[in-house]
Each structure stands twice: as structure tokens, then as C-alpha cells.
Scaffold this motif. Structure first.
Motif, PDB file in Angstrom:
ATOM      1  N   ALA A 116       0.863  -1.184   0.000  1.00  0.00           N
ATOM      2  CA  ALA A 116       0.000   0.000   0.000  1.00  0.00           C
ATOM      3  C   ALA A 116       0.898   1.232   0.000  1.00  0.00           C
ATOM      4  N   VAL A 117       0.317   2.370  -0.372  1.00  0.00           N
ATOM      5  CA  VAL A 117       1.000   3.657  -0.242  1.00  0.00           C
ATOM      6  C   VAL A 117       0.109   4.524   0.642  1.00  0.00           C
ATOM      7  N   ALA A 118       0.703   5.128   1.671  1.00  0.00           N
ATOM      8  CA  ALA A 118      -0.038   6.056   2.535  1.00  0.00           C
ATOM      9  C   ALA A 118       0.902   7.214   2.827  1.00  0.00           C
ATOM     10  N   ALA A 119       0.923   8.189   1.920  1.00  0.00           N
ATOM     11  CA  ALA A 119       1.960   9.223   1.969  1.00  0.00           C
ATOM     12  C   ALA A 119       1.447  10.588   1.516  1.00  0.00           C
ATOM     13  N   GLY A 120       0.111  10.723   1.333  1.00  0.00           N
ATOM     14  CA  GLY A 120      -0.341  11.974   0.742  1.00  0.00           C
ATOM     15  C   GLY A 120      -0.018  11.969  -0.745  1.00  0.00           C
ATOM     16  N   LEU A 121      -0.151  10.794  -1.366  1.00  0.00           N
ATOM     17  CA  LEU A 121       0.038  10.670  -2.818  1.00  0.00           C
ATOM     18  C   LEU A 121      -1.277  11.115  -3.446  1.00  0.00           C
ATOM     19  N   PHE A 122      -1.307  12.382  -3.849  1.00  0.00           N
ATOM     20  CA  PHE A 122      -2.571  13.011  -4.226  1.00  0.00           C
ATOM     21  C   PHE A 122      -3.216  12.341  -5.441  1.00  0.00           C
ATOM     22  N   MET A 123      -4.515  12.236  -5.388  1.00  0.00           N
ATOM     23  CA  MET A 123      -5.288  11.613  -6.471  1.00  0.00           C
ATOM     24  C   MET A 123      -5.316  12.528  -7.696  1.00  0.00           C
ATOM     25  N   LYS A 124      -5.127  11.894  -8.857  1.00  0.00           N
ATOM     26  CA  LYS A 124      -5.297  12.583 -10.131  1.00  0.00           C
ATOM     27  C   LYS A 124      -5.499  11.522 -11.197  1.00  0.00           C
ATOM     28  N   GLN A 125      -5.904  11.931 -12.377  1.00  0.00           N
ATOM     29  CA  GLN A 125      -6.323  10.966 -13.401  1.00  0.00           C
ATOM     30  C   GLN A 125      -5.277   9.876 -13.658  1.00  0.00           C
ATOM     31  N   SER A 126      -4.031  10.294 -13.898  1.00  0.00           N
ATOM     32  CA  SER A 126      -3.003   9.308 -14.283  1.00  0.00           C
ATOM     33  C   SER A 126      -2.750   8.293 -13.165  1.00  0.00           C
ATOM     34  N   ARG A 127      -2.778   8.747 -11.933  1.00  0.00           N
ATOM     35  CA  ARG A 127      -2.514   7.841 -10.816  1.00  0.00           C
ATOM     36  C   ARG A 127      -3.726   6.932 -10.557  1.00  0.00           C
ATOM     37  N   CYS A 128      -4.911   7.506 -10.695  1.00  0.00           N
ATOM     38  CA  CYS A 128      -6.116   6.710 -10.443  1.00  0.00           C
ATOM     39  C   CYS A 128      -6.283   5.622 -11.493  1.00  0.00           C
ATOM     40  N   ALA A 129      -5.607   5.801 -12.627  1.00  0.00           N
ATOM     41  CA  ALA A 129      -5.644   4.771 -13.677  1.00  0.00           C
ATOM     42  C   ALA A 129      -4.710   3.603 -13.342  1.00  0.00           C
ATOM     43  N   GLU A 130      -3.785   3.831 -12.398  1.00  0.00           N
ATOM     44  CA  GLU A 130      -2.773   2.808 -12.100  1.00  0.00           C
ATOM     45  C   GLU A 130      -2.984   2.094 -10.759  1.00  0.00           C
ATOM     46  N   VAL A 131      -3.721   2.710  -9.836  1.00  0.00           N
ATOM     47  CA  VAL A 131      -3.900   2.122  -8.501  1.00  0.00           C
ATOM     48  C   VAL A 131      -5.361   2.204  -8.074  1.00  0.00           C
ATOM     49  N   LEU A 132      -5.695   1.485  -7.010  1.00  0.00           N
ATOM     50  CA  LEU A 132      -7.023   1.588  -6.393  1.00  0.00           C
ATOM     51  C   LEU A 132      -6.874   2.448  -5.149  1.00  0.00           C
ATOM     52  N   TYR A 133      -7.442   3.636  -5.187  1.00  0.00           N
ATOM     53  CA  TYR A 133      -7.386   4.520  -4.009  1.00  0.00           C
ATOM     54  C   TYR A 133      -8.540   4.213  -3.068  1.00  0.00           C
ATOM     55  N   SER A 134      -8.283   4.290  -1.783  1.00  0.00           N
ATOM     56  CA  SER A 134      -9.387   4.251  -0.821  1.00  0.00           C
ATOM     57  C   SER A 134     -10.138   5.575  -0.926  1.00  0.00           C
ATOM     58  N   GLU A 135     -11.238   5.701  -0.249  1.00  0.00           N
ATOM     59  CA  GLU A 135     -11.882   7.001  -0.167  1.00  0.00           C
ATOM     60  C   GLU A 135     -10.909   7.958   0.526  1.00  0.00           C
ATOM     61  N   PRO A 136     -11.030   9.261   0.276  1.00  0.00           N
ATOM     62  CA  PRO A 136     -10.027  10.196   0.794  1.00  0.00           C
ATOM     63  C   PRO A 136      -9.986  10.276   2.320  1.00  0.00           C
ATOM     64  N   VAL A 137      -8.788  10.477   2.812  1.00  0.00           N
ATOM     65  CA  VAL A 137      -8.536  10.639   4.252  1.00  0.00           C
ATOM     66  C   VAL A 137      -8.276  12.111   4.558  1.00  0.00           C
ATOM     67  N   ILE A 138      -7.633  12.799   3.605  1.00  0.00           N
ATOM     68  CA  ILE A 138      -7.331  14.218   3.788  1.00  0.00           C
ATOM     69  C   ILE A 138      -7.611  14.982   2.495  1.00  0.00           C
ATOM     70  N   VAL A 139      -7.919  16.251   2.684  1.00  0.00           N
ATOM     71  CA  VAL A 139      -8.020  17.197   1.568  1.00  0.00           C
ATOM     72  C   VAL A 139      -7.122  18.374   1.943  1.00  0.00           C
ATOM     73  N   SER A 140      -6.306  18.860   0.993  1.00  0.00           N
ATOM     74  CA  SER A 140      -5.377  19.931   1.355  1.00  0.00           C
ATOM     75  C   SER A 140      -5.115  20.864   0.185  1.00  0.00           C
ATOM     76  N   THR A 141      -4.178  21.782   0.364  1.00  0.00           N
ATOM     77  CA  THR A 141      -3.922  22.831  -0.627  1.00  0.00           C
ATOM     78  C   THR A 141      -2.433  22.907  -0.956  1.00  0.00           C
TER      79      THR A 141
END
Ligand code: 6CS
Length: 297
Positions: A116-141
Motif C-alpha cells: 500500500a502507499v499512505a503518503a499523501g500521494l494526491f489523487m489525479k487521473q493518471s494515478r487513479c488509472a494505475e492504482v485503487l485509491y481508498s476514499e479520501p482521508v485528507i483534503v489539502s492545498t
């Protein structure tokens, strides 16, 4: 209880070299690492494997408040703390943290270097095409780190585009590099740095005019360094969000993890962890992986 860990260097074999990353494996007392995907009870079942071996291996950075490796080797930070709490609910007692750069997190996951990866690896199209993300834990800026007084008045991505002499430090393969590429900021304006510390050094050495990183990461760096200041949220940068990421083959684990995560999010402990690390629990309410995976890049 944060997992007790000992430190061991692991520059082992071609696989690690192929990932081009330097890992500092922070491992529990137990020596053997069972490669993911090994048959357990007649099938590739990550949950059964992790329960059997007593831990889940997780790719992390060392970028507080998202992730933090303490001097005694303990791994903490907002994302690993939530992952550990949810793993406990799944019957997995321990988590092994493996430090790696952001650009290596997904390749390492797919190469079974971690589960698993748990590092604040922000969701975006290219990454979501390669992994299964859990529902979000954090939202940031996102923000810019700039020399005190912000002499070049760098506040937006548009400011960077408008002045081709500006040099912006970013992490290779990082979300911020992606924002600049999406905005068509030429590579000649992008200065690649390894991590938060080296980004601040690039500013101090006048090798960069700004360092593009999450607001809270820059603020954490500014707690011990007054040579720079942190701008307000970059208004023309997308909202960022992340959760744990899993291999696309680990669908059963992903489903079980999301069920326990949703239940955990309703407990005061979830809010306590986010508060501890300076994240706004209310901001993640209502945010979904589907929505955050629409982020360009
Ligand atoms: O998702 C990323 O790539 C970014 N996330 C964090 C928490 N820091 C920088 C990195 O570029």
C-alpha cells in the motif's frame, strides 16, 4: 500504538536499482518480508497474507504532516496513523514503513515492494488509472515557499507562466510538477529537488525563486527555518486529496479497507488524528475518490 521499528538499509538486487530509488526500510523486529502475491490459502489474498504475517508493508515519504519518520524509526504522520488504525480494525496488527520518493511509490507498489502507499500521494487521473485509491482521508492545498518578502511576488501558476525567467523547485514525479506540466510551464523553469529540505536549500542558494509544495508541508519546514516564507493557497492550483493506494489486483482488500475506513471516519479518533497533524476533518467530509480522481494530470 505506533509500530516499533528498527532501521535497515536495503540496497538489494536489481529491482531496487530499477526503481531508481533509495529506500530506507524501516522494519519491525521480524526479519523476513513475504513477497506480496504469494499464494495464501489457495489464492492471492492480501488481507489473509497481512493478517498471517502480522503486518502490511507501506510506501511512505518523510514529509510532515503527511508522513513522518521519527529519530527512533517510528513511522507516523496523518496518513500512516489512519492506515494503522484501519488495519487494526481489519485484524492487521502492524505496519512496516518503507521510505521512497513520490515518483517511485506506484512503481514500487506494482513491483510488490510494498502493499500500500499512505503518503499523501494526491489523487489525479493518471494515478487513479494505475492504482485503487481508498476514499479520501485528507483534503489539502498547495503553496509556494519563497524568499522572505516574496521579492518576485510569485503567488499563482499564472505568475510562473507569465515570467519565463522564474525557476520553480518541484519534486520529480510529484503532484506540483504535474500542475506545472499541465499548465505548460516549460521544463527549463522547473528545478528538480529530492525533498522538502533540498527545496528550501535551493531557495537559499538562489537556485530557485520558489518551491512548490503542499501548504502544510511548507509550514512544517518553516517551523525550524526562517529563511523563507509560505504563500497563501495557490488559487489556480487544484484542491488535493489522498487516501491509501493499493494494487489494482487487490480488489478484495480495497473493498474491505473502504468499509472499515468509512466506519472509522465516524469515530472521534479519526478527527483526533487529523487535528493532531493540522488537517481539517470537515474538509474531507463529502469528498470522494471519484471526484478527486477527476483532477487533471
Ligand atoms: O502527491 C504528491 O505527489 C505530492 N504529495 C505530497 C504530500 N507532497 C509532495 C508531492 O509532490
Amino acid at each position: 500504538m505506533i509500530a516499533n521499528l528498527t532501521r535497515r538499509n536495503v540496497l538489494q538486487g536489481a529491482g531496487v536499482a530499477a526503481l531508481g530509488a533509495v529506500f530506507a526500510v524501516v522494519a519491525t523486529g521480524c526479519a523476513t518480508v513475504t513477497p506480496a502475491g504469494e499464494a495464501v490459502d489457495g489464492g492471492t489474498d492480501l488481507l489473509a497474507l497481512a493478517k498471517k504475517q502480522g503486518y502490511l508493508r507501506v510506501g511512505i515519504a518523510n514529509e510532515p504532516p503527511y508522513t513522518q519518520v521519527n529519530s527512533d524509526g517510528t513511522v507516523t504522520g496523518c496518513e500512516p496513523d489512519v492506515l494503522k488504525a484501519v488495519c487494526k480494525r481489519l485484524g492487521i496488527d502492524d505496519v512496516q514503513g518503507i521510505i521512497t520518493p513520490y515518483e517511485s511509490m506506484i512503481p514500487g507498489l506494482q513491483a510488490n515492494r510494498w502493499d500500500a502507499v499512505a503518503a499523501g500521494l494526491f489523487m489525479k487521473q493518471s494515478r487513479c488509472a494505475e492504482v485503487l485509491y481508498s476514499e479520501p482521508v485528507i483534503v489539502s492545498t498547495e503553496s509556494f515557499g519563497v524568499p522572505v518578502g516574496n521579492p518576485k511576488n510569485i503567488l499563482t501558476v499564472a505568475d510562473v507562466l507569465a515570467d519565463s525567467s522564474l525557476r520553480i523547485a518541484v519534486l520529480p514525479g510529484g503532484f506540483e510538477e504535474g500542475i506545472l506540466n499541465t499548465a505548460k510551464v516549460p521544463a527549463s523553469q522547473q528545478i528538480k529537488v529530492n525533498d522538502g529540505r533540498s527545496g528550501i536549500e535551493a531557495l537559499a542558494a538562489d537556485r530557485a525563486d520558489a518551491f512548490f509544495l503542499p501548504t502544510l508541508s511548507l509550514r512544517a519546514l518553516a517551523e525550524t527555518d526562517t529563511s523563507f516564507e509560505v504563500t497563501e493557497q495557490v488559487p489556480d492550483a487544484p484542491r488535493t486529496g489522498s487516501g491509501a493506494a493499493f494494487r489494482t489486483t487487490d480488489t478484495a482488500f480495497h473493498t474491505a479497507y473502504n468499509v472499515e475506513l468509512e466506519a472509522f471516519k465516524k469515530t472521534p479518533e479519526f478527527k483526533e488524528i487529523l487535528d493532531l497533524w493540522g488537517f481539517d476533518a470537515a474538509a474531507v467530509e463529502g469528498a470522494t475518490a471519484d471526484e478527486l480522481c477527476q483532477t487533471e494530470g
